[in-house]
Design a protein around this motif. Structure first.
Motif, PDB file in Angstrom:
ATOM      1  N   LEU A 188       0.703  -1.234  -0.054  1.00  0.00           N
ATOM      2  CA  LEU A 188      -0.012   0.229   0.022  1.00  0.00           C
ATOM      3  C   LEU A 188       0.950   1.158   0.090  1.00  0.00           C
ATOM      4  O   LEU A 188       1.784   1.206   0.763  1.00  0.00           O
ATOM      5  CB  LEU A 188      -0.934  -0.126   1.008  1.00  0.00           C
ATOM      6  N   THR A 189       0.752   2.194  -0.922  1.00  0.00           N
ATOM      7  CA  THR A 189       1.389   3.442  -0.907  1.00  0.00           C
ATOM      8  C   THR A 189       0.576   4.542  -1.293  1.00  0.00           C
ATOM      9  O   THR A 189      -0.879   4.380  -1.413  1.00  0.00           O
ATOM     10  CB  THR A 189       2.132   3.511  -2.112  1.00  0.00           C
ATOM     11  N   PRO A 190       1.067   5.815  -0.871  1.00  0.00           N
ATOM     12  CA  PRO A 190       0.245   7.038  -1.030  1.00  0.00           C
ATOM     13  C   PRO A 190      -0.296   7.288  -2.317  1.00  0.00           C
ATOM     14  O   PRO A 190      -1.583   7.414  -2.696  1.00  0.00           O
ATOM     15  CB  PRO A 190       1.011   8.195  -0.468  1.00  0.00           C
ATOM     16  N   GLU A 191       0.381   6.948  -3.393  1.00  0.00           N
ATOM     17  CA  GLU A 191       0.086   7.058  -4.842  1.00  0.00           C
ATOM     18  C   GLU A 191      -1.268   6.139  -5.112  1.00  0.00           C
ATOM     19  O   GLU A 191      -1.925   6.358  -5.789  1.00  0.00           O
ATOM     20  CB  GLU A 191       1.283   6.709  -5.582  1.00  0.00           C
ATOM     21  N   GLN A 192      -1.051   4.730  -4.476  1.00  0.00           N
ATOM     22  CA  GLN A 192      -2.376   3.929  -4.606  1.00  0.00           C
ATOM     23  C   GLN A 192      -3.537   4.345  -4.277  1.00  0.00           C
ATOM     24  O   GLN A 192      -4.673   4.485  -4.930  1.00  0.00           O
ATOM     25  CB  GLN A 192      -1.995   2.514  -4.226  1.00  0.00           C
ATOM     26  N   ILE A 193      -3.341   5.021  -2.992  1.00  0.00           N
ATOM     27  CA  ILE A 193      -4.698   5.499  -2.486  1.00  0.00           C
ATOM     28  C   ILE A 193      -5.100   6.721  -3.256  1.00  0.00           C
ATOM     29  O   ILE A 193      -6.378   6.870  -3.553  1.00  0.00           O
ATOM     30  CB  ILE A 193      -4.311   6.050  -0.907  1.00  0.00           C
ATOM     31  N   GLY A 194      -4.295   7.621  -3.863  1.00  0.00           N
ATOM     32  CA  GLY A 194      -4.549   8.708  -4.647  1.00  0.00           C
ATOM     33  C   GLY A 194      -5.482   8.254  -5.765  1.00  0.00           C
ATOM     34  O   GLY A 194      -6.274   9.135  -6.351  1.00  0.00           O
ATOM     35  N   GLU A 195      -4.914   7.206  -6.408  1.00  0.00           N
ATOM     36  CA  GLU A 195      -5.617   6.807  -7.376  1.00  0.00           C
ATOM     37  C   GLU A 195      -6.927   6.451  -7.456  1.00  0.00           C
ATOM     38  O   GLU A 195      -7.860   6.269  -8.342  1.00  0.00           O
ATOM     39  CB  GLU A 195      -4.719   5.550  -8.076  1.00  0.00           C
ATOM     40  N   HIS A 196      -7.266   5.838  -6.108  1.00  0.00           N
ATOM     41  CA  HIS A 196      -8.761   5.600  -5.973  1.00  0.00           C
ATOM     42  C   HIS A 196      -9.640   6.550  -5.431  1.00  0.00           C
ATOM     43  O   HIS A 196     -10.716   6.269  -4.770  1.00  0.00           O
ATOM     44  CB  HIS A 196      -8.692   4.129  -4.944  1.00  0.00           C
ATOM     45  N   LEU A 197      -9.047   7.695  -5.204  1.00  0.00           N
ATOM     46  CA  LEU A 197      -9.795   9.024  -4.533  1.00  0.00           C
ATOM     47  C   LEU A 197     -11.161   9.271  -5.842  1.00  0.00           C
ATOM     48  O   LEU A 197     -10.755   8.971  -6.894  1.00  0.00           O
ATOM     49  CB  LEU A 197      -9.166  10.125  -4.349  1.00  0.00           C
ATOM     50  N   TYR A 198     -12.074  10.063  -5.384  1.00  0.00           N
ATOM     51  CA  TYR A 198     -13.069  10.445  -6.296  1.00  0.00           C
ATOM     52  C   TYR A 198     -12.210  11.058  -7.501  1.00  0.00           C
ATOM     53  O   TYR A 198     -12.729  11.158  -8.683  1.00  0.00           O
ATOM     54  CB  TYR A 198     -14.177  11.400  -5.895  1.00  0.00           C
ATOM     55  N   THR A 199     -11.205  12.043  -7.156  1.00  0.00           N
ATOM     56  CA  THR A 199     -10.373  12.716  -8.182  1.00  0.00           C
ATOM     57  C   THR A 199      -9.197  11.903  -8.934  1.00  0.00           C
ATOM     58  O   THR A 199      -8.367  12.773  -9.452  1.00  0.00           O
ATOM     59  CB  THR A 199      -9.787  13.961  -7.464  1.00  0.00           C
TER      60      THR A 199
END
Length: 261
Positions: A188-199
């Motif tokens: 799990l990485t910050p980039e992975q979370i960012g990809e799954h945000l609404y934006t």
């Protein structure tokens, strides 16, 4: 707080000043993504003696159309507008909420016919009245091939909820792929979370603007604004002027962005 007079911003000297501010902006220094928190609509309506906050919300929506034009004209590529939070859905007076929902629906419909703008809903459709969810979905579908200003409409939105939804999405996808919890925790990485945000897929906001003098995030783009610059305007939402906007942009261009430094 003094309001702008009805005639302010219409004189030749004002327009000359606006044009000078525009000319002095370096195109490469203009923020790529601006997030706007329009605040003070209800206070504006109350100060003018209106018996309903709907007058303020409608004036605020009209101002947002202007704001998007200002952004488009100087080369901003993405704008996120905070229009209705999850908290608003449960805490606002039912009459005011009903009026606000109608106004947002009208705004979304109008924006989907403006220039070559692309409209995207960011938020929880399942929490919205079906008619509003349908209007937002239609506006998004109608503009999906547009290549102009990208307009995010944050409706039924909450920043903490967005992060939770992103993590749930990652877990669901990982489970579908047959991975273990240990593998997920390790990868799990910050980039992975960012990809799954609404934006997901869009750049984070470079600049967050809030009107009415309030200086808080109010659960808006919590993850995405980690390295954003902030600019607070004293004017109530409907009173925001182009000169206020251009001064915010000028201020942004003078800042030394250190991204966590």
């Amino acid at each position: 707080m003094a309001r702008n007079s009805a005639n302010e911003g219409r004189g030749p000297l004002y327009r000359l000043y606006i044009n000078r501010l525009r000319r002095n902006l370096e195109p490469d220094a203009v923020p790529h993504h601006i997030a706007m928190m329009i605040d003070g609509n209800r206070r504006w309506a109350k100060q003018l003696g209106y018996d309903s906050a709907a007058h303020g919300h409608r004036a605020g929506a009209a101002k947002m159309r202007e704001f998007l034009e200002w952004c488009d004209d100087i080369g901003v590529r993405v704008v996120s507008l905070y229009l209705l939070s999850n908290d608003n859905l449960v805490k606002r007076d039912s009459r005011e909420l009903s009026d606000l929902i109608d106004i947002i629906a009208e705004l979304a419909e109008e924006l989907s016919h403006e220039r070559d703008w692309r409209v995207q809903h960011v938020g929880r459709s399942d929490l919205l009245p079906p008619d509003l969810a349908r209007v937002l979905a239609t506006a998004e579908q109608r503009t999906t091939e547009h290549t102009g200003l990208h307009v995010n409409l944050a409706v039924g939105y909450g920043g903490r909820g967005e992060i939770v939804d992103a993590v749930r999405s990652i877990i669901a996808q990982h489970d579908k792929d047959g991975g273990s919890l240990e593998e997920l925790a390790a990868s799990l990485t910050p980039e992975q979370i960012g990809e799954h945000l609404y934006t997901g897929g869009l750049p984070d906001p470079d600049l967050v603007i809030r009107t009415s003098g309030e200086q808080r995030l109010s659960d808006f783009l919590l993850w995405q604004s980690a390295h954003s610059e902030f600019y607070f305007v004293e004017a109530l939402g409907p009173d925001l002027r182009e000169v206020d906007f251009l001064r915010a942009i000028r201020d942004f261009t003078t800042r030394n962005r250190r991204f966590g430094g």
